[in-house]
Design a protein around this motif. Structure first.
Motif, PDB file in Angstrom:
ATOM      1  N   HIS A   1     -39.974  23.890 -24.311  1.00  0.00           N
ATOM      2  CA  HIS A   1     -40.280  22.563 -23.775  1.00  0.00           C
ATOM      3  C   HIS A   1     -41.651  22.554 -23.126  1.00  0.00           C
ATOM      4  CE1 HIS A   1     -39.987  18.773 -21.694  1.00  0.00           C
ATOM      5  NE2 HIS A   1     -40.026  19.352 -20.499  1.00  0.00           N
ATOM      6  N   ASP A   2     -42.522  21.659 -23.594  1.00  0.00           N
ATOM      7  CA  ASP A   2     -43.816  21.418 -22.970  1.00  0.00           C
ATOM      8  C   ASP A   2     -43.717  20.092 -22.220  1.00  0.00           C
ATOM      9  OD1 ASP A   2     -46.435  20.873 -22.253  1.00  0.00           O
ATOM     10  OD2 ASP A   2     -47.085  20.391 -24.290  1.00  0.00           O
TER      11      ASP A   2
ATOM     12  N   LEU B   1     -51.920  27.794 -20.989  1.00  0.00           N
ATOM     13  CA  LEU B   1     -51.212  26.573 -20.604  1.00  0.00           C
ATOM     14  C   LEU B   1     -52.199  25.530 -20.083  1.00  0.00           C
ATOM     15  CD1 LEU B   1     -48.022  27.954 -18.807  1.00  0.00           C
ATOM     16  CD2 LEU B   1     -48.274  27.236 -21.185  1.00  0.00           C
ATOM     17  N   LEU B   2     -53.167  25.962 -19.280  1.00  0.00           N
ATOM     18  CA  LEU B   2     -54.163  25.037 -18.750  1.00  0.00           C
ATOM     19  C   LEU B   2     -55.042  24.463 -19.855  1.00  0.00           C
ATOM     20  CD1 LEU B   2     -55.134  27.045 -15.554  1.00  0.00           C
ATOM     21  CD2 LEU B   2     -54.080  24.765 -15.588  1.00  0.00           C
ATOM     22  N   GLU B   3     -55.203  25.197 -20.938  1.00  0.00           N
ATOM     23  CA  GLU B   3     -55.951  24.702 -22.095  1.00  0.00           C
ATOM     24  C   GLU B   3     -55.078  23.917 -23.063  1.00  0.00           C
ATOM     25  OE1 GLU B   3     -57.431  28.236 -23.849  1.00  0.00           O
ATOM     26  OE2 GLU B   3     -58.888  28.665 -22.250  1.00  0.00           O
ATOM     27  N   ALA B   4     -53.761  23.926 -22.824  1.00  0.00           N
ATOM     28  CA  ALA B   4     -52.800  23.314 -23.758  1.00  0.00           C
ATOM     29  C   ALA B   4     -52.973  23.895 -25.153  1.00  0.00           C
ATOM     30  CB  ALA B   4     -52.947  21.790 -23.775  1.00  0.00           C
ATOM     31  N   ASP B   5     -53.105  25.226 -25.212  1.00  0.00           N
ATOM     32  CA  ASP B   5     -53.285  25.917 -26.486  1.00  0.00           C
ATOM     33  C   ASP B   5     -52.048  25.733 -27.366  1.00  0.00           C
ATOM     34  OD1 ASP B   5     -54.758  28.036 -28.139  1.00  0.00           O
ATOM     35  OD2 ASP B   5     -52.784  28.963 -27.845  1.00  0.00           O
TER      36      ASP B   5
ATOM     37  N   ALA C   1     -50.606  17.599 -23.793  1.00  0.00           N
ATOM     38  CA  ALA C   1     -51.740  17.361 -22.905  1.00  0.00           C
ATOM     39  C   ALA C   1     -51.953  18.575 -22.004  1.00  0.00           C
ATOM     40  CB  ALA C   1     -51.506  16.110 -22.060  1.00  0.00           C
ATOM     41  N   ALA C   2     -53.136  18.690 -21.451  1.00  0.00           N
ATOM     42  CA  ALA C   2     -53.463  19.835 -20.595  1.00  0.00           C
ATOM     43  C   ALA C   2     -53.221  19.481 -19.128  1.00  0.00           C
ATOM     44  CB  ALA C   2     -54.913  20.249 -20.788  1.00  0.00           C
TER      45      ALA C   2
END
Length: 489
Positions: A434-435, A421-425, A440-441
């Motif tokens: 839902h993101d 999640l922190l890398e926005a993989d 974005a990261a």
């Protein structure tokens, strides 16, 4: 040959059609689920990468096409092959040929999916995986349109249904007190891993009806399975009870393909005359004038009896397990995952504890920061959202998220998930509904535990919420890529 009259179950053609096409359809769902989720969860850059898993063995002792090498490309090839073969079986195309054609098709599905399950680690550690494998192997020996269904294989499928139902019933009787004092369903509809759109309505039923539900469950799982072995029409009536109870579970929750495969397999006890009596539109003579000319080749008889003998020999340990006070649940006694033991929900969780993951773009986060919550496809999050019906499709990430509060949030795959999640993989974000950062990261993420409960009818009218939640703790966070998880609050 007249002496084959008992072996040939000519009056179970409808059962064969349902069994072959139904099991193939569930294989299709299983391969589709793997195609969509396996690379993100277990692939080369997944949460629990299969290459790392294989590197931990000098030799993987369980059968898999990935024993020596794994790649996401190979995984996708296995899934696409499984999808094509299962689709052909659903259409009934291999069944038109000699009996060895559908045999090879089902054995291919069995071996391909076993290859996935045996490297699937925690994400494939559920009973319905081995249940699908066992069903696929057994149904493979039902033959084709050129032969009558073999009675011994139908009996072995009924034996599978018996182990599935009776095993689940005995797990409950030997498990939590709530099953014995009939209070289990006061909680289950609310606390089950992944509620469905009707779960809230089921939870709000009067408590006396919940007690009746438990009594009905005990009868369906502890008494009815024995009737599956009785002569017709008793066996068909018992199968109808199994089917109806499983349909109620389908309506009130999401349990991947567990309930659907039980429904399909229960048709092994349903004869054509019974089906025709209930649904006159279903013909008694499936193959018209060609039916009387069907003969069972000697080689097919020998092969089918050999398969029956193998399944009977492998039944010893599961039978002993059913009678044991230390009954195992969802266990396999051989490398090939055949003739397993099954069971579910020996105890019922009394409260629903949900993990909520949120992120922020702030440099120095605190309580006043703009924390945005990630939305999952199946598990509860948004208080207003009606749970969706996903079964028989299996959301593997959502299922494992339910188990974390019961064990520990500090599992390897979950910390890997927070890192993704922190890398926005991208492939990880595709597993979510839902993101909140639109690709974005975030700079920080945190993990909180909430107690969730269904709202009653008055609360729904006043708030529009289907859930109410109360903050319990913050076991992880805030964490960033520069800071490892571990801060406790």
């Amino acid at each position: 040959m007249e002496w084959l009259s008992w072996f040939d179950a000519a009056d179970y053609e409808f059962a064969r059609q349902v069994l072959q096409r139904g099991v193939a359809a569930l294989f299709f769902v299983a391969f589709l689920s793997s195609l969509n989720q396996f690379p993100a969860l277990l692939g080369e850059r997944g949460l629990l990468p299969v290459p790392d898993y294989l590197a931990g063995f000098s030799r993987l002792r369980r059968p898999s096409l990935f024993r020596r090498h794994y790649s996401d490309r190979l995984l996708r090839g296995v899934c696409v092959t499984g999808l094509v073969v299962s689709a052909l079986l659903v259409a009934g195309i291999p069944q038109v040929g000699p009996p060895w054609v559908p045999l090879l098709a089902f054995l291919a599905l069995w071996l391909l999916y076993m290859s996935i399950v045996n490297v699937g680690q925690a994400f494939y550690g559920f009973g319905w995986e081995m249940l699908l494998l066992e069903a696929g192997f057994t149904v493979a020996f039902l033959g084709s349109d050129q032969t009558d269904p073999p009675r011994t294989i139908l009996i072995m499928i009924v034996w599978l249904v018996f182990r599935l139902e009776f095993g689940a019933g005995m797990i409950k009787i030997r498990g939590g007190r709530e099953w014995r004092d009939l209070t289990a369903l006061y909680y289950h509809h609310e606390t089950q891993p992944m509620p469905g759109p009707l779960s809230r309505q089921a939870h709000l039923l009067p408590k006396p009806l919940h007690r009746i539900e438990v009594v009905g469950n005990h009868a369906a799982q502890l008494v009815v399975p024995f009737l599956l072995f009785f002569p017709q029409p008793v066996a068909s009536a018992a199968a109808a009870v199994v089917i109806l109870t499983q349909l109620w579970l389908v309506a009130s929750g999401n349990f991947a393909w567990l309930n659907w495969i039980a429904i399909v397999l229960a048709f092994a006890a349903v004869s054509d005359p019974v089906v025709h009596a209930v649904f006159p539109a279903v013909p008694l003579d499936w193959h018209g004038e060609t039916a009387p000319g069907r003969e069972t080749p000697l080689w097919w008889l020998v092969l089918t009896l050999a398969a029956t003998g193998l399944l009977l020999v492998l039944s010893y340990r599961p039978l002993r397990n059913l009678l044991s006070r230390r009954q195992l649940m969802n266990a396999s006694f051989n490398r090939w995952q055949l003739v397993n033991t099954y069971g579910a929900f020996g105890t019922v969780t009394k409260q629903r504890i949900e993990i909520v993951v949120a992120g922020t773009l702030d440099e120095d986060p605190d309580e006043s920061s703009d924390w945005r919550e990630y939305g999952f496809k199946g598990k509860p999050g948004d208080l207003r959202r009606i749970p969706r019906q996903w079964a028989p499709y299996h959301l593997r990430l959502d299922w494992l998220m339910w188990f974390l509060p019961l064990r520990t949030v500090h599992e390897e795959w979950f910390h890997a998930f927070l890192g993704k999640l922190l890398e926005a993989d991208r492939q990880t974000l595709r597993l979510l509904r839902h993101d909140p950062f639109d690709g974005a990261a975030p700079r920080w993420v945190r993990v909180r535990l909430y107690h969730y409960r269904f709202t009653d009818r008055r609360e729904l009218r006043e708030t529009g919420n289907r859930w109410m939640r109360t903050l319990l703790s913050e076991p992880i966070g805030p964490v960033s890529l520069r800071r490892t998880p571990g801060r406790q609050r």
